[in-house]
Design an enzyme around this catalytic site. Sequence first.
Site, short mmCIF file in Angstrom:
data_model
loop_
_atom_site.label_atom_id
_atom_site.label_comp_id
_atom_site.label_asym_id
_atom_site.label_seq_id
_atom_site.Cartn_x
_atom_site.Cartn_y
_atom_site.Cartn_z
N LEU A 292 -8.07 -10.40 -0.89
CA LEU A 292 -8.54 -9.57 -2.01
C LEU A 292 -9.31 -10.41 -3.03
CD1 LEU A 292 -5.22 -7.61 -2.66
CD2 LEU A 292 -7.31 -6.71 -1.58
N ASP B 31 -3.80 -12.37 2.57
CA ASP B 31 -3.43 -13.13 1.37
C ASP B 31 -2.06 -13.80 1.47
OD1 ASP B 31 -5.58 -12.90 -0.62
OD2 ASP B 31 -5.21 -10.74 -0.49
N GLU C 260 3.57 -17.64 -3.46
CA GLU C 260 4.16 -17.53 -4.81
C GLU C 260 4.34 -16.07 -5.24
OE1 GLU C 260 3.30 -19.67 -8.83
OE2 GLU C 260 1.55 -18.44 -8.39
N ASP C 261 3.44 -15.20 -4.77
CA ASP C 261 3.45 -13.83 -5.28
C ASP C 261 4.59 -12.98 -4.72
OD1 ASP C 261 1.25 -14.24 -6.92
OD2 ASP C 261 -0.11 -13.99 -5.22
N ARG D 221 -0.52 -6.11 0.08
CA ARG D 221 0.30 -7.30 0.08
C ARG D 221 1.80 -7.00 0.19
NH1 ARG D 221 -1.25 -12.14 -3.60
NH2 ARG D 221 0.07 -13.02 -1.96
N ARG E 28 -1.43 -6.30 -11.69
CA ARG E 28 -0.47 -6.34 -10.59
C ARG E 28 0.98 -6.07 -11.01
NH1 ARG E 28 -2.89 -9.21 -6.19
NH2 ARG E 28 -5.02 -8.43 -6.13
N HIS F 209 -3.72 -12.96 -12.47
CA HIS F 209 -2.30 -13.20 -12.70
C HIS F 209 -2.12 -14.05 -13.97
CE1 HIS F 209 -1.51 -12.70 -8.15
NE2 HIS F 209 -0.91 -11.71 -8.77
N CYS G 174 -0.27 -20.93 -6.49
CA CYS G 174 -0.02 -19.78 -5.60
C CYS G 174 0.46 -20.18 -4.21
CB CYS G 174 -1.30 -18.98 -5.37
SG CYS G 174 -2.43 -18.91 -6.71
#
Length: 254
Positions: A18, A61, A66-67, A86, A132, A162, A247
Amino acid sequence: MSRTALVRRPSPRLAEGLVTHIDRKPVDVGLAGRQWEEYVAALHAAGWDTVEVPPAEDCPDSVFVEDTVLVYGDLAVISRPGADERKPETAGTERTLSGLGYRIAHIEAPGTLDGGDVLKHDGTVWVGLGGRTNRSGVDQLAVLLEPLGATVIGVPLTKVLHLKSAVTALPDGTVVGYEPLVDDPSVWPSFLAVPEEEGSHVVILDESTVLMSTSAPRTKEVFEERGLRVVAVDLTEFEKLEGCVTCLSVRLRG
Ligand SMILES: CN(C)C(=N)NCCC[C@H](N)C(=O)O
């Protein structure tokens, strides 16, 4: 103190990742793979062990591990990513952290929360409220972390993807950011403006060492003048997808 970091190999579909706030540029997936290996080698050279979350080849992704989680003490809060594409990434992270003995909690609908929106320092947890992560996600995180002694603070985020695209913290707690992209620097008791966007992103390797991108050489000098040792790695292919040095791993301490 044992130091372990979760990492996840890039998907062969990385180039389809993305992009939201920048123009899409072609990603060299082979080069990205080599940059990822060098990032992991830099963690090892600094004394960190790494644990690989199983690859998620269909999730472009997924390298941005980390996300998928926020770890606080022995609790792993599995995120509910704000981008539907995601959401399937979290299952592998949950299995890995469960296997490592972490207690597991989840952000539930209608909440959304990406780990990249969470900046922790010394018991304070700032959470970016942007594209997000929503208010319900922040409120759920507060309910989970405040019994552990944390203070959770939602902060506005309108200019970047972010919170950790905008700001990160040095070992002494100074929060660093590229001011044109920070909504409100006065949120942080100690804020240092850096001269380059990519200079906003550091991973603390130890009390005197940070990992950052080679894309911010002037900021590297600023950090070295403050007495920090800086390890710099090339991350160009991830930066084309709004990724940064934070990330690509989840640091587990203790
Ligand atoms: C701190 N940052 C920036 C992160 N933790 N994640 C970056 C995710 C980038 C991905 N293309 C996306 O749009 O989700």
